[in-house]
Scaffold this active site. Structure first.
Site, PDB file in Angstrom:
ATOM      1  N   ASP A 118       0.783  -1.233   0.000  1.00  0.00           N
ATOM      2  CA  ASP A 118       0.000   0.000   0.000  1.00  0.00           C
ATOM      3  C   ASP A 118       0.820   1.292   0.000  1.00  0.00           C
ATOM      4  O   ASP A 118       1.744   1.455   0.806  1.00  0.00           O
ATOM      5  CB  ASP A 118      -0.892   0.053   1.239  1.00  0.00           C
ATOM      6  CG  ASP A 118      -1.746  -1.166   1.424  1.00  0.00           C
ATOM      7  OD1 ASP A 118      -1.575  -2.144   0.687  1.00  0.00           O
ATOM      8  OD2 ASP A 118      -2.587  -1.150   2.348  1.00  0.00           O
ATOM      9  N   GLN A 134       4.207   0.562   2.179  1.00  0.00           N
ATOM     10  CA  GLN A 134       4.399  -0.662   2.946  1.00  0.00           C
ATOM     11  C   GLN A 134       5.546  -1.456   2.323  1.00  0.00           C
ATOM     12  O   GLN A 134       5.551  -1.710   1.115  1.00  0.00           O
ATOM     13  CB  GLN A 134       3.129  -1.505   2.931  1.00  0.00           C
ATOM     14  CG  GLN A 134       1.894  -0.765   3.438  1.00  0.00           C
ATOM     15  CD  GLN A 134       1.877  -0.644   4.953  1.00  0.00           C
ATOM     16  OE1 GLN A 134       1.440  -1.531   5.659  1.00  0.00           O
ATOM     17  NE2 GLN A 134       2.385   0.466   5.440  1.00  0.00           N
ATOM     18  N   TRP A 177       1.535  -0.437   9.615  1.00  0.00           N
ATOM     19  CA  TRP A 177       0.639  -0.608   8.482  1.00  0.00           C
ATOM     20  C   TRP A 177       0.184   0.726   7.896  1.00  0.00           C
ATOM     21  O   TRP A 177       0.708   1.778   8.237  1.00  0.00           O
ATOM     22  CB  TRP A 177      -0.546  -1.488   8.896  1.00  0.00           C
ATOM     23  CG  TRP A 177      -0.144  -2.926   9.117  1.00  0.00           C
ATOM     24  CD1 TRP A 177       1.079  -3.487   8.876  1.00  0.00           C
ATOM     25  CD2 TRP A 177      -0.961  -3.962   9.647  1.00  0.00           C
ATOM     26  NE1 TRP A 177       1.065  -4.818   9.205  1.00  0.00           N
ATOM     27  CE2 TRP A 177      -0.168  -5.150   9.676  1.00  0.00           C
ATOM     28  CE3 TRP A 177      -2.281  -4.039  10.087  1.00  0.00           C
ATOM     29  CZ2 TRP A 177      -0.662  -6.373  10.133  1.00  0.00           C
ATOM     30  CZ3 TRP A 177      -2.785  -5.259  10.541  1.00  0.00           C
ATOM     31  CH2 TRP A 177      -1.965  -6.407  10.563  1.00  0.00           C
ATOM     32  N   ASP A 242      -6.450   1.557   8.988  1.00  0.00           N
ATOM     33  CA  ASP A 242      -6.199   2.459   7.862  1.00  0.00           C
ATOM     34  C   ASP A 242      -6.883   3.822   7.991  1.00  0.00           C
ATOM     35  O   ASP A 242      -7.838   4.149   7.263  1.00  0.00           O
ATOM     36  CB  ASP A 242      -6.611   1.791   6.546  1.00  0.00           C
ATOM     37  CG  ASP A 242      -6.017   0.395   6.379  1.00  0.00           C
ATOM     38  OD1 ASP A 242      -4.973   0.129   7.002  1.00  0.00           O
ATOM     39  OD2 ASP A 242      -6.594  -0.416   5.638  1.00  0.00           O
ATOM     40  N   GLU A 296     -11.159  -1.726   3.910  1.00  0.00           N
ATOM     41  CA  GLU A 296      -9.789  -1.306   4.173  1.00  0.00           C
ATOM     42  C   GLU A 296      -9.506  -0.002   3.435  1.00  0.00           C
ATOM     43  O   GLU A 296     -10.237   0.385   2.514  1.00  0.00           O
ATOM     44  CB  GLU A 296      -8.794  -2.347   3.663  1.00  0.00           C
ATOM     45  CG  GLU A 296      -8.886  -3.719   4.274  1.00  0.00           C
ATOM     46  CD  GLU A 296      -7.728  -4.588   3.802  1.00  0.00           C
ATOM     47  OE1 GLU A 296      -6.952  -4.996   4.667  1.00  0.00           O
ATOM     48  OE2 GLU A 296      -7.612  -4.855   2.592  1.00  0.00           O
TER      49      GLU A 296
END
Length: 632
Positions: A118, A134, A177, A242, A296
């Site tokens: 991501d 990421q 994340w 997220d 997400e």
């Protein structure tokens, strides 16, 4: 092109177009027979012993393998799939180093090596566009997720920087994340991101630059009292991730969304704050859609309904619509809808409930996920990033040493003609890579034919093509409303498919058709299709080869048009000014380097097509480590 083009491809070629620019038996003795019989007795006894031993061993059927063994990477930890288990049992192709080398892109951003997913926290600061992503610094598969970091002055040429954040605290030890950046009016940069704790709970954390006067934002400080948010009651410990970019309301409070679900209802939680440390959870969701599963990488931003510029995330008003996007964990697509945001209670409703988030439009109908936008305050535009994963076998990625890339950044605008779509278009800076060009005017392609184009090194191209339709009979108003992309470009109908063949071998043994398929020849229909057929893109068995596509609105005053960016193993295709976009990965075994060609084709049965093209050869982008050893 014929329905089975592999049988007689060469018969379909027209002359090469030049551009304007250029058995016995044996008797055994008695002793030998005795020895043979004794040996057989011994063998039988041995087999019996082996069978008795096997009966004591527990053989686990495939269906009884633990879920963590069957699940793709990432799923057991609580994020979307980060590997392709469908390829685990495929026989690997005999790939060569040259084939792997060809697959690496020339002007799409990807790290020097290892795994990437991501995009995270994109922003512009002191002359530099910053992209965080990421990243696994140890391997070409998902794991040990940190934040990679790169900067660019134009989002095309990139300089790699040291890792920005590593999983080194209890609140993110199992992964730093996805997150987003918020720029405050005083110039401060707030970075919110999801951490996976030592107990595998998803929490939200705060970080900020150690030195705001550093244009490169090299050092980041994690807030000492992280996490700032934990899953609220009723939300699963692995269903809370997220955070979006914040936006401020008339009450002076900032709003942030977090993706989640309850049962199979996908939803977005709204939190309010004045300092990004203390948050209050709204009683209601911004929005929720039953049956869509975990949301997400939620994104939320305004678009102008009558302007040509992007808008800052906090803008609202009578001439503004809001886009709500979610990356759907269950189906691995990025779905969006356009609607109205009510600031007084922080709710949002779609303009068309039948095309709500998760059941309507996609940002990209191909290989694409985990997208994120940011507002470019310098050029007054909203920029969209998206992650493109590999669709080959994990063993192939390990051998070549890298996996995944980012799309060319795209500008995002409201489609004023449809009033229902977004328009996505490659940022203008990609045009700086254009070298020589070739033009073809009004090339007639008859039913069932393939026309080769005189394009050398057709692996780095920017193609713009317009198509005009000439019906051969009076059938032009007969509807084909039930058409779809089906089995790909081999499915012939009155009005399609027709388009281009990219990354195609001269024998057409490998090819990737990008094409239109119409409901009739009277444009103005919403049942026209734009498709990409990857089923013949490679001879290798250990890669995913699918047909992708969508309906695309085409108005009567428009020509059919497509823009296609070809960069080795990725093809990004934009129909009707970016009304529909399809990204695909290709892993050819023969159509590489100088053997990659470009063709026009018409597999319709009832129309001629007339094609005008302009094709630019694109230079490679300059992507390398930042030269810290040189004067800046």
């Amino acid at each position: 092109m014929k329905a089975s083009p592999s049988n007689d491809n060469h018969a379909l070629h027209t002359p090469l177009l030049e551009s304007k620019q250029k058995s016995s038996k044996f008797i055994f003795v008695t002793f030998g027979s005795i020895v043979f019989l004794m040996s057989m007795v011994a063998l039988a006894l041995t087999i019996n012993q082996i069978q008795n031993s096997l009966e004591s061993i527990e053989i686990t059927p495939l269906t009884n393998i633990s879920s963590s063994e069957k699940l793709p990477r990432g799923v057991a930890q609580g994020v979307s799939a980060k590997s392709n288990p469908s390829h685990f049992n495929e026989v690997s192709y005999n790939w060569t180093k040259d084939m792997f080398s060809w697959q690496r892109t020339a002007f799409h951003f990807q790290p020097q090596n290892n795994w990437m997913n991501d995009p995270s926290g994109p922003l512009f600061h002191m002359g530099w566009y910053h992209l965080f992503y990421q990243y696994n610094p140890d391997s070409a598969v998902w794991g040990n997720i940190s934040w990679g970091h790169a900067v660019s002055s134009d989002m095309i040429h990139w300089l790699y920087l040291p890792i920005a954040m590593e999983p080194d605290k209890w609140f993110d030890i199992n992964g730093v994340w996805t997150g987003s950046a918020t720029l405050l009016p005083d110039g401060e940069v707030i970075m919110l991101y999801t951490g996976d704790t030592d107990n595998y709970v998803q929490v939200q954390n705060l970080a900020h630059p150690a030195n705001l006067s550093d244009p490169l934002l090299l050092d980041w400080v994690k807030y000492a009292n992280n996490p700032i948010l934990e899953p609220p009651p009723g939300i699963g410990s692995k269903d809370f991730r997220d955070p979006t970019t914040g936006w401020i309301g008339p009450d002076g409070k900032w709003r942030v969304l977090i993706g989640s679900k309850k049962g199979q209802t996908g939803l977005s939680l709204v939190y309010k704050t004045t300092n990004f440390i203390n948050f209050e959870l709204n009683d209601n969701y911004l929005h929720a859609v039953p049956g869509t599963g975990m949301w997400e990488c939620v994104d939320f931003y305004p678009v102008s309904i009558n302007g040509s510029n992007g808008l800052d995330t906090s803008v609202n008003g009578p001439h503004v619509k809001h886009v709500l996007k979610a990356s759907l964990d269950d189906t691995r697509v990025d779905s969006y809808a356009i609607g109205t945001y009510f600031i007084e209670n922080d709710t949002w409703i779609p303009d068309n409930p039948l095309e709500d988030v998760g059941i309507g439009l996609l940002l990209d109908y191909g290989i694409y996920y985990a997208s994120k936008t940011f507002y470019d305050q310098v050029k007054k535009r909203r920029i969209l990033w998206g992650w493109i994963n590999e669709t080959d076998a994990e063993s192939d990625d390990l051998e070549k040493g890298w996996a995944s890339l980012q799309t060319i950044p795209r500008t995002v605008l409201f489609d004023q003609k449809t009033g229902t779509n977004l328009l996505q278009w490659p940022v203008e800076e990609v045009e700086s890579l254009r070298l020589s060009s070739d033009e073809y005017a009004e090339v007639v392609v008859t039913p069932g034919s393939v026309v080769p184009l005189n394009i050398t090194q057709a692996t780095q191209l920017d193609i713009f093509a317009e198509f005009e339709i000439e019906s051969l009979t009076s059938k032009e108003n007969i509807s084909n409303d039930n058409i779809d992309c089906g089995r790909g470009s081999i499915d012939r109908s009155d009005f399609g498919p027709f388009g281009i063949l990219a990354i195609a071998h001269d024998t057409l043994s490998e090819q990737t058709p990008i094409y239109f398929r119409l409901s009739n020849t009277s444009l103005g229909s919403s049942t026209n299709l734009f498709c990409v057929d990857g089923t013949r893109s490679s001879k290798a068995p250990d890669v995913e080869k699918r047909v992708y596509g969508s309906k695309v609105p085409v108005f009567s005053d428009e020509k059919l048009s497509m823009r296609v960016l070809v960069d080795h193993s990725i093809i990004e295709s934009f129909a009707q000014g970016g009304r529909v976009v399809i990204s695909g990965r290709v892993y050819p075994t023969e159509a590489i380097y100088g053997a990659a060609k470009l063709f026009l084709f018409n597999n319709a049965t009832n129309i001629n097509i007339k094609v005008s093209l302009k094709i630019w050869h694109l230079n490679s982008a300059f992507i390398r480590p930042f030269p810290f050893d040189q004067s800046q």
